[in-house]
Write a protein that holds these residues in place. Structure first.
Motif, PDB file in Angstrom:
ATOM      1  N   ALA A  91       0.854  -1.187   0.000  1.00  0.00           N
ATOM      2  CA  ALA A  91       0.000   0.000   0.000  1.00  0.00           C
ATOM      3  C   ALA A  91       0.888   1.234   0.000  1.00  0.00           C
ATOM      4  CB  ALA A  91      -0.906   0.011   1.219  1.00  0.00           C
ATOM      5  N   ARG A  92       0.432   2.287  -0.628  1.00  0.00           N
ATOM      6  CA  ARG A  92       1.178   3.552  -0.672  1.00  0.00           C
ATOM      7  C   ARG A  92       0.318   4.632  -0.038  1.00  0.00           C
ATOM      8  NH1 ARG A  92       5.393   5.901  -3.666  1.00  0.00           N
ATOM      9  NH2 ARG A  92       5.079   8.063  -4.315  1.00  0.00           N
ATOM     10  N   ASP A 130      -0.117  10.621   3.483  1.00  0.00           N
ATOM     11  CA  ASP A 130      -0.164  11.450   4.680  1.00  0.00           C
ATOM     12  C   ASP A 130       0.127  10.589   5.900  1.00  0.00           C
ATOM     13  OD1 ASP A 130      -2.798  10.432   5.828  1.00  0.00           O
ATOM     14  OD2 ASP A 130      -3.499  11.266   3.933  1.00  0.00           O
ATOM     15  N   VAL A 131       0.576  11.251   6.966  1.00  0.00           N
ATOM     16  CA  VAL A 131       0.979  10.529   8.167  1.00  0.00           C
ATOM     17  C   VAL A 131      -0.200   9.785   8.779  1.00  0.00           C
ATOM     18  CG1 VAL A 131       1.857  10.800  10.519  1.00  0.00           C
ATOM     19  CG2 VAL A 131       2.916  12.074   8.639  1.00  0.00           C
ATOM     20  N   ALA A 132      -1.372  10.407   8.766  1.00  0.00           N
ATOM     21  CA  ALA A 132      -2.550   9.765   9.346  1.00  0.00           C
ATOM     22  C   ALA A 132      -2.862   8.443   8.659  1.00  0.00           C
ATOM     23  CB  ALA A 132      -3.758  10.702   9.252  1.00  0.00           C
ATOM     24  N   GLY A 133      -2.617   8.380   7.348  1.00  0.00           N
ATOM     25  CA  GLY A 133      -2.868   7.143   6.616  1.00  0.00           C
ATOM     26  C   GLY A 133      -1.832   6.073   6.890  1.00  0.00           C
ATOM     27  N   ALA A 134      -0.649   6.483   7.361  1.00  0.00           N
ATOM     28  CA  ALA A 134       0.417   5.521   7.638  1.00  0.00           C
ATOM     29  C   ALA A 134       0.323   4.940   9.034  1.00  0.00           C
ATOM     30  CB  ALA A 134       1.779   6.191   7.455  1.00  0.00           C
ATOM     31  N   VAL A 135      -0.015   5.792   9.987  1.00  0.00           N
ATOM     32  CA  VAL A 135      -0.037   5.371  11.391  1.00  0.00           C
ATOM     33  C   VAL A 135      -1.015   4.217  11.582  1.00  0.00           C
ATOM     34  CG1 VAL A 135      -0.766   6.088  13.696  1.00  0.00           C
ATOM     35  CG2 VAL A 135       0.724   7.570  12.325  1.00  0.00           C
ATOM     36  N   GLY A 136      -0.554   3.214  12.274  1.00  0.00           N
ATOM     37  CA  GLY A 136      -1.400   2.067  12.568  1.00  0.00           C
ATOM     38  C   GLY A 136      -1.381   0.971  11.533  1.00  0.00           C
ATOM     39  N   VAL A 142       3.450  -4.333   3.400  1.00  0.00           N
ATOM     40  CA  VAL A 142       4.438  -3.263   3.307  1.00  0.00           C
ATOM     41  C   VAL A 142       3.728  -1.968   2.932  1.00  0.00           C
ATOM     42  CG1 VAL A 142       6.456  -2.392   2.072  1.00  0.00           C
ATOM     43  CG2 VAL A 142       6.331  -4.808   2.686  1.00  0.00           C
ATOM     44  N   THR A 143       3.954  -0.924   3.735  1.00  0.00           N
ATOM     45  CA  THR A 143       3.351   0.384   3.473  1.00  0.00           C
ATOM     46  C   THR A 143       4.429   1.350   3.000  1.00  0.00           C
ATOM     47  OG1 THR A 143       1.665   0.029   5.179  1.00  0.00           O
ATOM     48  CG2 THR A 143       2.033   2.295   4.446  1.00  0.00           C
TER      49      THR A 143
END
Length: 330
Positions: free
Chosen positions: A7-8, A11-17, A43-44
């Motif tokens: 996944a790509r 923004d940080v909010a989309g990455a966290v968690g 993998v993000t």
């Protein structure tokens, strides 16, 4: 390499968690996935996050976690205020890798121990907890002599982290429960009996920045000794910063690489220096204090006298306001 979900995020909010592993420059993760050491199911890709700035911050510098090693090494705020960090970055890897590798990824760098990186070796507590440590009874010339345990002697390989620890770097971590800060010297964990737990990083957390406070007065150097001149990991290294006034050491920072299971800050050396005359004898006493707790094995016992000389050479260079190239160590 095993199949994985990709996944790509932008923004940080989309990455966290996100589960699994974060992919930035990929200079460590992709290597370990190819070796079948890292086996993430997910993998993000965070390479598009807006975390590349390097700006002044409360008298110090705040570095975005996705700033590259090359970008940081060449930035005027780093070369002018934190020269040991610039030198350490330039001493690590090749220019091509420095152009790709992120600062956040660098502090997460995993060991180069061959027993960890080669799955043909079954004994590696860091890779397979409870399997043993092949290096202790095997080839351990390049392994750690400080911070080791009966479960692991794997060396921490980062050059940059040594200088960052000397400059009191603090990491900003963003996770599902919000933001927190952790000093880099506490972020990397000693192996103890759980060498597979390497960092104080919680599930789903992302490093977003590294902050350096205003440096102490004085000159900083990074000295690295290795088997060959370029593209090689340290046998021993030292980041040293000295504030000398009227011939007396007013403040000191000493951190070691190539010898510890984590970037090795030495409060013992700093205590032996502070308030003492800035002489070779004082520097030798500081080196002795830094290495008092060393536990070498037969093949890496040479690192004790070598590192003592590296510390003295780095301190002499810092006192004189010179760079330290590692040549002529004696």
């Amino acid at each position: 390499m095993r199949p994985f979900e990709y996944a790509r995020v932008t923004d940080v909010a989309g990455a966290v968690g996100q589960p699994g592993r974060f992919l930035a420059g990929g200079t460590t993760l992709i290597d370990l996935m190819k070796l079948d050491v890292e086996r993430p199911a997910h993998v993000t890709d965070i390479s598009a996050l807006p975390l590349t700035d390097l700006v002044e911050h409360h008298g110090g510098v705040r570095i975005g976690a996705l700033a590259t090693m090359a970008q940081v090494a060449e930035h005027v705020l780093i070369t002018s205020r934190y020269p040991a960090l610039s030198n350490a970055l330039l001493a690590g890897a090749s220019q091509q890798i420095r152009n790709m590798a992120s600062m956040g990824g660098n502090v997460m760098q995993r060991t180069r121990c061959p027993y960890f990186r080669d799955t043909a070796f079954q004994a590696c507590n860091k890779r397979e907890p409870g399997s043993g440590c092949g290096a202790i009874q095997g080839h351990h010339r390049k392994q750690a002599i400080l911070g080791t345990s009966e479960a692991c002697i794997a060396l921490h390989a980062s050059d940059a982290s040594v200088a960052l620890v000397a400059y009191d770097a603090v990491l900003t971590l963003q996770g599902p429960d919000g933001e927190r800060e952790v000093a880099l010297r506490d972020f990397n964990l000693l192996p103890g009996d759980t060498p597979h737990l390497e960092h104080d990083l919680r599930e789903g957390e992302l490093i977003t920045a590294l902050t350096l406070p205003a440096p102490i007065a004085g000159h900083g150097v990074y000295l690295k000794v290795r088997d060959r001149e370029s593209y090689e990991f340290a046998l021993s290294s030292c980041a040293a910063v000295l504030d000398v006034q009227d011939g007396v050491v007013r403040a000191a920072r000493v951190a070691l690489g190539g010898v510890g299971t984590k970037p090795w800050r030495s409060p013992e050396a700093e205590a032996a220096l502070t308030g003492q005359p800035a002489t070779r004898e004082t520097f030798e006493a500081a080196a002795h204090a830094a290495l008092a707790g060393a536990e070498p094995l037969p093949q890496n016992a040479f690192k004790v006298p070598l590192t003592a000389r590296v510390i003295v050479r780095a301190l002499l260079a810092a006192q004189a306001g010179e760079s330290a190239d590692g040549k002529g160590i004696a």
